[in-house]
Motif scaffolding. Sequence first.
Motif, PDB file in Angstrom:
ATOM      1  N   ALA A   1      -6.446  45.260   3.785  1.00  0.00           N
ATOM      2  CA  ALA A   1      -5.846  46.076   4.834  1.00  0.00           C
ATOM      3  C   ALA A   1      -6.728  46.176   6.065  1.00  0.00           C
ATOM      4  N   ALA A   2      -8.030  46.149   5.879  1.00  0.00           N
ATOM      5  CA  ALA A   2      -8.959  46.251   7.002  1.00  0.00           C
ATOM      6  C   ALA A   2      -9.596  44.902   7.334  1.00  0.00           C
ATOM      7  N   GLN A   3      -9.044  43.825   6.789  1.00  0.00           N
ATOM      8  CA  GLN A   3      -9.589  42.480   6.958  1.00  0.00           C
ATOM      9  C   GLN A   3      -8.636  41.639   7.796  1.00  0.00           C
ATOM     10  N   THR A   4      -9.165  40.707   8.567  1.00  0.00           N
ATOM     11  CA  THR A   4      -8.296  39.787   9.295  1.00  0.00           C
ATOM     12  C   THR A   4      -7.925  38.605   8.401  1.00  0.00           C
ATOM     13  N   ALA A   5      -6.784  37.991   8.715  1.00  0.00           N
ATOM     14  CA  ALA A   5      -6.390  36.794   7.976  1.00  0.00           C
ATOM     15  C   ALA A   5      -7.411  35.682   8.165  1.00  0.00           C
ATOM     16  N   LEU A   6      -8.024  35.622   9.350  1.00  0.00           N
ATOM     17  CA  LEU A   6      -9.045  34.609   9.590  1.00  0.00           C
ATOM     18  C   LEU A   6     -10.238  34.803   8.662  1.00  0.00           C
ATOM     19  N   ALA A   7     -10.679  36.053   8.493  1.00  0.00           N
ATOM     20  CA  ALA A   7     -11.808  36.314   7.607  1.00  0.00           C
ATOM     21  C   ALA A   7     -11.492  35.872   6.181  1.00  0.00           C
TER      22      ALA A   7
ATOM     23  N   ARG B   1       0.423  39.642  16.741  1.00  0.00           N
ATOM     24  CA  ARG B   1      -0.267  40.710  17.461  1.00  0.00           C
ATOM     25  C   ARG B   1      -1.047  40.161  18.642  1.00  0.00           C
ATOM     26  N   SER B   2      -0.566  39.080  19.199  1.00  0.00           N
ATOM     27  CA  SER B   2      -1.177  38.471  20.375  1.00  0.00           C
ATOM     28  C   SER B   2      -0.082  37.855  21.218  1.00  0.00           C
ATOM     29  N   THR B   3      -0.311  37.819  22.525  1.00  0.00           N
ATOM     30  CA  THR B   3       0.632  37.159  23.434  1.00  0.00           C
ATOM     31  C   THR B   3       0.087  35.821  23.922  1.00  0.00           C
ATOM     32  N   ALA B   4      -0.951  35.307  23.250  1.00  0.00           N
ATOM     33  CA  ALA B   4      -1.612  34.091  23.730  1.00  0.00           C
ATOM     34  C   ALA B   4      -0.791  32.831  23.494  1.00  0.00           C
ATOM     35  N   LEU B   5       0.044  32.822  22.457  1.00  0.00           N
ATOM     36  CA  LEU B   5       0.816  31.631  22.146  1.00  0.00           C
ATOM     37  C   LEU B   5       2.043  31.531  23.047  1.00  0.00           C
ATOM     38  N   SER B   6       2.351  30.316  23.469  1.00  0.00           N
ATOM     39  CA  SER B   6       3.511  30.081  24.313  1.00  0.00           C
ATOM     40  C   SER B   6       4.787  30.171  23.467  1.00  0.00           C
ATOM     41  N   PRO B   7       5.964  30.341  24.112  1.00  0.00           N
ATOM     42  CA  PRO B   7       7.220  30.344  23.353  1.00  0.00           C
ATOM     43  C   PRO B   7       7.405  29.073  22.534  1.00  0.00           C
ATOM     44  N   GLN B   8       6.970  27.938  23.078  1.00  0.00           N
ATOM     45  CA  GLN B   8       7.100  26.677  22.346  1.00  0.00           C
ATOM     46  C   GLN B   8       6.219  26.678  21.091  1.00  0.00           C
ATOM     47  N   GLU B   9       5.016  27.228  21.202  1.00  0.00           N
ATOM     48  CA  GLU B   9       4.112  27.293  20.051  1.00  0.00           C
ATOM     49  C   GLU B   9       4.635  28.254  18.995  1.00  0.00           C
ATOM     50  N   LEU B  10       5.212  29.378  19.452  1.00  0.00           N
ATOM     51  CA  LEU B  10       5.803  30.318  18.500  1.00  0.00           C
ATOM     52  C   LEU B  10       6.988  29.680  17.784  1.00  0.00           C
ATOM     53  N   GLU B  11       7.806  28.964  18.535  1.00  0.00           N
ATOM     54  CA  GLU B  11       8.956  28.293  17.931  1.00  0.00           C
ATOM     55  C   GLU B  11       8.516  27.234  16.928  1.00  0.00           C
ATOM     56  N   ALA B  12       7.369  26.598  17.193  1.00  0.00           N
ATOM     57  CA  ALA B  12       6.847  25.581  16.271  1.00  0.00           C
ATOM     58  C   ALA B  12       6.219  26.202  15.035  1.00  0.00           C
ATOM     59  N   GLY B  13       6.075  27.545  15.015  1.00  0.00           N
ATOM     60  CA  GLY B  13       5.606  28.214  13.810  1.00  0.00           C
ATOM     61  C   GLY B  13       4.147  28.596  13.787  1.00  0.00           C
ATOM     62  N   TYR B  14       3.467  28.501  14.917  1.00  0.00           N
ATOM     63  CA  TYR B  14       2.050  28.831  14.928  1.00  0.00           C
ATOM     64  C   TYR B  14       1.823  30.342  14.966  1.00  0.00           C
ATOM     65  N   PHE B  15       0.695  30.756  14.395  1.00  0.00           N
ATOM     66  CA  PHE B  15       0.252  32.142  14.545  1.00  0.00           C
ATOM     67  C   PHE B  15      -1.263  32.177  14.569  1.00  0.00           C
ATOM     68  N   LEU B  16      -1.813  33.317  15.026  1.00  0.00           N
ATOM     69  CA  LEU B  16      -3.258  33.463  15.203  1.00  0.00           C
ATOM     70  C   LEU B  16      -3.815  34.372  14.108  1.00  0.00           C
ATOM     71  N   PRO B  17      -4.487  33.811  13.097  1.00  0.00           N
ATOM     72  CA  PRO B  17      -4.953  34.621  11.980  1.00  0.00           C
ATOM     73  C   PRO B  17      -6.075  35.586  12.347  1.00  0.00           C
ATOM     74  N   CYS B  18      -6.674  35.450  13.520  1.00  0.00           N
ATOM     75  CA  CYS B  18      -7.746  36.370  13.895  1.00  0.00           C
ATOM     76  C   CYS B  18      -7.218  37.775  14.181  1.00  0.00           C
ATOM     77  N   VAL B  19      -5.951  37.887  14.598  1.00  0.00           N
ATOM     78  CA  VAL B  19      -5.401  39.208  14.921  1.00  0.00           C
ATOM     79  C   VAL B  19      -4.035  39.463  14.288  1.00  0.00           C
ATOM     80  N   SER B  20      -3.247  38.421  14.058  1.00  0.00           N
ATOM     81  CA  SER B  20      -1.881  38.608  13.563  1.00  0.00           C
ATOM     82  C   SER B  20      -1.861  38.815  12.049  1.00  0.00           C
ATOM     83  N   ARG B  21      -0.769  39.408  11.580  1.00  0.00           N
ATOM     84  CA  ARG B  21      -0.682  39.759  10.172  1.00  0.00           C
ATOM     85  C   ARG B  21       0.693  39.375   9.633  1.00  0.00           C
TER      86      ARG B  21
END
Length: 367
Positions: free
Chosen positions: A299-305, A338-358
């Motif tokens: 719960a207090a850990q990032t997916a990246l960790a 939990r980030s706005t860094a990814l473009s709509p195309q990247e989101l549509e392709a299924g990417y996510f950012l494990p450093c902040v997203s859950r």
Amino acid sequence: MSDRLRLADIPAHAHGKFRRDPLMWLMHVGVDVLNWIDGLAEPPNRGPGRRHQFFDVVVAERGIVARDQNVVAVTFELPDGAVMPAWMPGAHVDVELPSGTVRQYSLCGAPADRTRYRIAVRLIPEGRGGSAEVHQALQVGTGLRVGLPRNAFPLAVGGYNQPTTAIRLIAGGIGITPILPMLALLDRVRMPWSMVYCGRSRDSMAFLDELAPYGNRVTLHCDDEAGLADPATLLGDLTGAPAVYTCGPPPMIEALRGALVHRPEVEFHYERFSAAPVVDGAEFEIRLAGTGETLTVGAAQTALAAILTARPDATFSCQQGFCRSCAVRVLDGAPEHRSTALSPQELEAGYFLPCVSRAEGCLTVDL
């Protein structure tokens, strides 16, 4: 966040005549056109984190900028001495070190000097190795690669529909680096400002010689002389509904946020130089498609960790959701972005950012 320079990065006209400074707007338009032309030659279906916008530079200068010898400033130029991509105060660049390690560093030189970029790095002996490599390997003449400047901490210098009449700058430790270029810009547009610069000791504080000409507008706060600064000391007199810009360690940022939570008339802009704590986290699982291994994300850990426990070679850098170097593709499951860094195309392709997203339940990722 897109890699292209954004309209939001361009400061307002100093005296409120225009929403964006016309000269800087034209400069950014020119850079965006060049980036668009360059993008036409890029291969389709590229994933986030690819280094297609990196370019070759060489170390032109280096020097120690703190009395304790633990902060080095490194200046990059293009091998042919040509003009480099434009940037504004608050910007950072991805730096690909000779080992292949990628790190983000704030630009701390003069934006008006288009022939060079400067970064400054404090040596962290217990860190992940990036700072040590900068100190040891980046000698004059060393070749390396840097990315196009990006700005997650832009300075908006008053103007259109803004109540700001003064700027309060607060730097903690190596957080001086994005703040330093802001001073010259504020002087140029004649915006009143003051700054508090905190450090463990006077010897540990970088760029004191460059700050000296600003006189009493810069207040130095040394922890070993005066103890840790409280929010009242850091913020000072906020008469005139100013904006506050700060960069430093998460505890300092959180203390300032708490002090300003009931001051909606005060703009608060900040940048951390380390990862923020997880907020409202819940336990979930990540399945690595390549091995079938299932990892539990606390719960207090990032997916990246969690990923790094099984894949210590996984690519990552900022751990704050803007550099995109840790992005992975989700094959199954629904991520909570939990980030706005990814473009709509990247989101549509299924990417996510494990450093902040859950996520809830289980995500299967392409690792």
